[in-house]
Write an enzyme that holds these catalytic residues in place. Sequence first.
Site, PDB file in Angstrom:
ATOM      1  N   PRO A   1      19.161  48.746 -44.812  1.00 51.19           N
ATOM      2  CA  PRO A   1      20.953  49.660 -44.895  1.00 51.19           C
ATOM      3  C   PRO A   1      20.513  51.014 -44.555  1.00 51.19           C
ATOM      4  O   PRO A   1      19.646  51.719 -45.437  1.00 51.19           O
ATOM      5  CB  PRO A   1      21.036  49.651 -46.045  1.00 51.19           C
ATOM      6  CG  PRO A   1      19.326  48.971 -46.412  1.00 51.19           C
ATOM      7  CD  PRO A   1      19.297  48.376 -45.640  1.00 51.19           C
ATOM      8  N   GLU A   2      21.187  51.666 -43.738  1.00 48.00           N
ATOM      9  CA  GLU A   2      21.233  53.340 -43.592  1.00 48.00           C
ATOM     10  C   GLU A   2      22.795  53.729 -43.805  1.00 48.00           C
ATOM     11  O   GLU A   2      23.579  52.803 -44.527  1.00 48.00           O
ATOM     12  CB  GLU A   2      19.722  54.047 -42.305  1.00 48.00           C
ATOM     13  CG  GLU A   2      19.191  52.763 -42.328  1.00 48.00           C
ATOM     14  CD  GLU A   2      18.299  54.098 -41.437  1.00 48.00           C
ATOM     15  OE1 GLU A   2      18.812  54.762 -40.614  1.00 48.00           O
ATOM     16  OE2 GLU A   2      17.773  53.569 -41.085  1.00 48.00           O
TER      17      GLU A   2
ATOM     18  N   LYS B   1      22.341  57.122 -48.420  1.00 44.41           N
ATOM     19  CA  LYS B   1      22.903  55.270 -48.980  1.00 44.41           C
ATOM     20  C   LYS B   1      22.943  55.249 -50.174  1.00 44.41           C
ATOM     21  O   LYS B   1      22.457  54.161 -50.993  1.00 44.41           O
ATOM     22  CB  LYS B   1      21.219  55.239 -47.799  1.00 44.41           C
ATOM     23  CG  LYS B   1      20.688  55.834 -46.482  1.00 44.41           C
ATOM     24  CD  LYS B   1      19.805  55.109 -46.307  1.00 44.41           C
ATOM     25  CE  LYS B   1      17.985  56.476 -46.531  1.00 44.41           C
ATOM     26  NZ  LYS B   1      16.770  56.252 -45.746  1.00 44.41           N
TER      27      LYS B   1
END
Length: 441
Positions: free
Chosen positions: A2-3, A60
């Site tokens: 996840p970014e 993030k």
Amino acid sequence: MPELPEVETARRALQEHCVGKRIVKIAAAEDTKVIDGVARDRLEEALVGRIINAARRKGKNLWIELDSPPHPTFQFGMAGAIYIKGVELSKYKRSAVSSTEEWPSKYSKLFVQMDDGLEFSFTDKRRFAKIRLLDKPEAVPPISELGPDALFEPMKLDDFMKSLGRKNVPIKSLLLDQSFISGIGNWMADEVLYQARIHPMQTASKISKDKCAALHLCIKEVIDKSLEVGADSSQFPENWIFHSREKKPGKAFVDGKKIDFITVGGRTSAYVPELQKLDGADAATSRSKRGEDKGNNDDKKSRKGTNAPKPAKGRVKAAKGSSGKAANAIDDGDEEEEAKPAKRGRKQSARAANVSTKNAGGTQGNEATDEDQEAAEDVKPAKRGRKQIEKTVRGSSKEADHEDGDEKADDKIEAKSGKRRGQKTQPTEAKSLRSSRCWPS
């Protein structure tokens, strides 16, 4: 992993479906590795009865703003993900929670039910995420230490150029520095550098004005396009390097051009040598280094040919006895052992075999990334404090034991097959590419 696009997609879903609703039920995992700095019971008590005012994000990191403090914050780690029951959200590869699994998932770390019956869950299969309870999330680390958000606080072009001009580090390392600009991770950095035609090892301060402008534009375009498709990687443009980042060296191409992999700032980096070339002083330094390396290799070969050690007598005799001819090539490291073999009993041989097996199993290739090292810590989900979750974990453990049994059986079959053929198994060098998959829609 996840970014910014993946986390922003989760934030938008929470904002759309949960704002204005009251929390009536909470079930937190009894997992102190993920739930950080607050007891499970305390977390549950602090959230029940509260109204969700907004869903916030920086870089993030995501947090839910309630009607009064404290507020829950979420650092997604390697596989953190938000799921809302009945709502289709894009999923990236490492979240690996199927819609056909039980609800909430056995990997759920925080389950929330709203007053209208809506439910959502924060899951983390690999336990590198963090859930915290903070009065002022933006005022304390890690959020307070982040640089401007790449989406919400984009730098103006002039400021961006000035900032790069003060940084004498590889541009890939700088883009990954969350204190410089927050939200860009490994796959995004590779993508924007490829689109801007900049080598990941190019020193930031030595990038031309034209390429600075191209990079500034590409950061915006990659973020905008990713969010346009809900961070669904299957819908990313075909000419993105993203689609080939997981392929093996020599088999990775984009638009017919070969992709190479190097390590920059401790991270595996994909780039296209034909299009992303070092400029100016960096190019000269690279050529000089290649010349020095070639000279050193030639020198080593020359010394090896003229000063090679003579073979041990014991080994020559052994070779003559078996073939009538002395061996032409000798492994220097084995000379002494082969010339004077030690007598070993069964126990000593068994100990040596155990050591050899451990060494072979623990060897990693030079291209192993921090992701590979983190994967070694991947464990089963921790027990949670509720009957439903404990039952789920027991079911998961049985599945894991069954899988382990299958793997051991496969190993025995392969070993037996190899023995019948008279083949020796060789340990293979671990080669992996960091995967940065997004959630399939």
